[in-house]
Motif scaffolding. Structure first.
Motif, PDB file in Angstrom:
ATOM      1  N   ARG A  40       0.841  -1.210   0.000  1.00 51.12           N
ATOM      2  CA  ARG A  40       0.000   0.000   0.000  1.00 51.12           C
ATOM      3  C   ARG A  40       0.873   1.254   0.000  1.00 51.12           C
ATOM      4  N   ALA A  41       1.992   1.194   0.726  1.00 54.84           N
ATOM      5  CA  ALA A  41       2.907   2.335   0.798  1.00 54.84           C
ATOM      6  C   ALA A  41       3.478   2.670  -0.580  1.00 54.84           C
ATOM      7  N   LEU A  42       3.817   1.646  -1.364  1.00 53.84           N
ATOM      8  CA  LEU A  42       4.343   1.870  -2.710  1.00 53.84           C
ATOM      9  C   LEU A  42       3.292   2.536  -3.589  1.00 53.84           C
ATOM     10  N   PHE A  43       2.058   2.063  -3.494  1.00 51.63           N
ATOM     11  CA  PHE A  43       0.978   2.651  -4.297  1.00 51.63           C
ATOM     12  C   PHE A  43       0.761   4.118  -3.931  1.00 51.63           C
ATOM     13  N   VAL A  44       0.770   4.431  -2.637  1.00 46.59           N
ATOM     14  CA  VAL A  44       0.585   5.823  -2.201  1.00 46.59           C
ATOM     15  C   VAL A  44       1.743   6.682  -2.694  1.00 46.59           C
ATOM     16  N   PHE A  45       2.966   6.176  -2.586  1.00 45.70           N
ATOM     17  CA  PHE A  45       4.141   6.918  -3.041  1.00 45.70           C
ATOM     18  C   PHE A  45       4.069   7.201  -4.543  1.00 45.70           C
ATOM     19  N   VAL A  46       3.783   6.167  -5.331  1.00 46.71           N
ATOM     20  CA  VAL A  46       3.692   6.349  -6.790  1.00 46.71           C
ATOM     21  C   VAL A  46       2.564   7.311  -7.128  1.00 46.71           C
ATOM     22  N   SER A  47       1.453   7.226  -6.425  1.00 45.21           N
ATOM     23  CA  SER A  47       0.329   8.137  -6.664  1.00 45.21           C
ATOM     24  C   SER A  47       0.743   9.585  -6.425  1.00 45.21           C
ATOM     25  N   LEU A  48       1.468   9.836  -5.337  1.00 48.48           N
ATOM     26  CA  LEU A  48       1.919  11.201  -5.041  1.00 48.48           C
ATOM     27  C   LEU A  48       2.897  11.715  -6.092  1.00 48.48           C
ATOM     28  N   VAL A  49       3.791  10.846  -6.529  1.00 48.76           N
ATOM     29  CA  VAL A  49       4.739  11.239  -7.583  1.00 48.76           C
ATOM     30  C   VAL A  49       3.991  11.585  -8.866  1.00 48.76           C
ATOM     31  N   VAL A  50       3.014  10.778  -9.226  1.00 48.19           N
ATOM     32  CA  VAL A  50       2.235  11.027 -10.446  1.00 48.19           C
ATOM     33  C   VAL A  50       1.452  12.337 -10.328  1.00 48.19           C
ATOM     34  N   ILE A  51       0.899  12.620  -9.164  1.00 48.02           N
ATOM     35  CA  ILE A  51       0.139  13.872  -8.974  1.00 48.02           C
ATOM     36  C   ILE A  51       1.063  15.083  -9.109  1.00 48.02           C
ATOM     37  N   VAL A  52       2.211  15.031  -8.446  1.00 47.51           N
ATOM     38  CA  VAL A  52       3.166  16.148  -8.522  1.00 47.51           C
ATOM     39  C   VAL A  52       3.652  16.329  -9.957  1.00 47.51           C
ATOM     40  N   TYR A  53       3.977  15.234 -10.627  1.00 44.74           N
ATOM     41  CA  TYR A  53       4.428  15.303 -12.016  1.00 44.74           C
ATOM     42  C   TYR A  53       3.320  15.879 -12.917  1.00 44.74           C
ATOM     43  N   SER A  54       2.089  15.475 -12.683  1.00 42.92           N
ATOM     44  CA  SER A  54       0.974  15.969 -13.493  1.00 42.92           C
ATOM     45  C   SER A  54       0.815  17.477 -13.346  1.00 42.92           C
ATOM     46  N   ILE A  55       0.934  17.972 -12.130  1.00 45.33           N
ATOM     47  CA  ILE A  55       0.844  19.422 -11.907  1.00 45.33           C
ATOM     48  C   ILE A  55       1.962  20.137 -12.650  1.00 45.33           C
ATOM     49  N   LEU A  56       3.184  19.622 -12.515  1.00 45.21           N
ATOM     50  CA  LEU A  56       4.332  20.218 -13.203  1.00 45.21           C
ATOM     51  C   LEU A  56       4.102  20.254 -14.714  1.00 45.21           C
ATOM     52  N   VAL A  57       3.612  19.161 -15.271  1.00 42.90           N
ATOM     53  CA  VAL A  57       3.399  19.084 -16.716  1.00 42.90           C
ATOM     54  C   VAL A  57       2.274  20.017 -17.167  1.00 42.90           C
ATOM     55  N   LEU A  58       1.198  20.066 -16.424  1.00 45.68           N
ATOM     56  CA  LEU A  58       0.094  20.942 -16.817  1.00 45.68           C
ATOM     57  C   LEU A  58       0.512  22.408 -16.788  1.00 45.68           C
ATOM     58  N   VAL A  59       1.261  22.798 -15.768  1.00 43.26           N
ATOM     59  CA  VAL A  59       1.779  24.176 -15.723  1.00 43.26           C
ATOM     60  C   VAL A  59       2.739  24.408 -16.887  1.00 43.26           C
ATOM     61  N   GLY A  60       3.601  23.430 -17.155  1.00 43.67           N
ATOM     62  CA  GLY A  60       4.560  23.566 -18.249  1.00 43.67           C
ATOM     63  C   GLY A  60       3.902  23.682 -19.613  1.00 43.67           C
ATOM     64  N   ILE A  61       2.866  22.890 -19.845  1.00 41.31           N
ATOM     65  CA  ILE A  61       2.148  22.975 -21.122  1.00 41.31           C
ATOM     66  C   ILE A  61       1.483  24.344 -21.245  1.00 41.31           C
TER      67      ILE A  61
END
Length: 127
Positions: free
Chosen positions: A73-94
């Protein structure tokens, strides 16, 4: 003889100057392809949208699926947080890359519409 050595020296100086100019040009061409350049909107719009946006989204979904398959469960939560942060970065960048885009305004407008739709989709998924 002295005149000949000045010509050689001048030619070497000119060659070094050209190499330095070429190095600056190469550095400037590559500066927008990192995450910092993406955040600042220095990444070309096509790369921000297709490489970082679509490519990153597909990679994120694969990583989330793999994390979900693991029993951690910890791995899933970690990957989810990384994906959310990356998504924000990409949306701002686009969004910012669309603001700097010098081509047809249609592409910049469509990219910004895609950003708005993605943000709405992310917000709807949080409910």
């Amino acid at each position: 003889m002295r005149r000949g050595s000045q010509q050689v020296s001048g030619a070497l100086d000119l060659g070094i100057q050209r190499d330095a100019e070429r190095a600056v040009t190469d550095e400037e061409a590559q500066k927008g392809f990192g995450l910092t350049g993406l955040w600042r909107g220095e990444t070309p719009l096509w790369a921000a949208y297709w490489v970082f946006g679509l490519g990153g989204a597909l990679t994120g979904r694969i990583l989330l699926a793999l994390a979900e398959l693991s029993s951690s469960r910890a791995l899933f939560v970690f990957v989810s947080l990384v994906v959310i942060v990356y998504s924000i970065l990409v949306l701002v960048g686009i969004w910012r890359s669309a603001g700097h885009y010098q081509g047809r305004r249609l592409w910049a407008s469509l990219a910004r519409i895609a950003v708005v739709l993605n943000v709405l989709g992310l917000l709807a998924g949080l409910e």
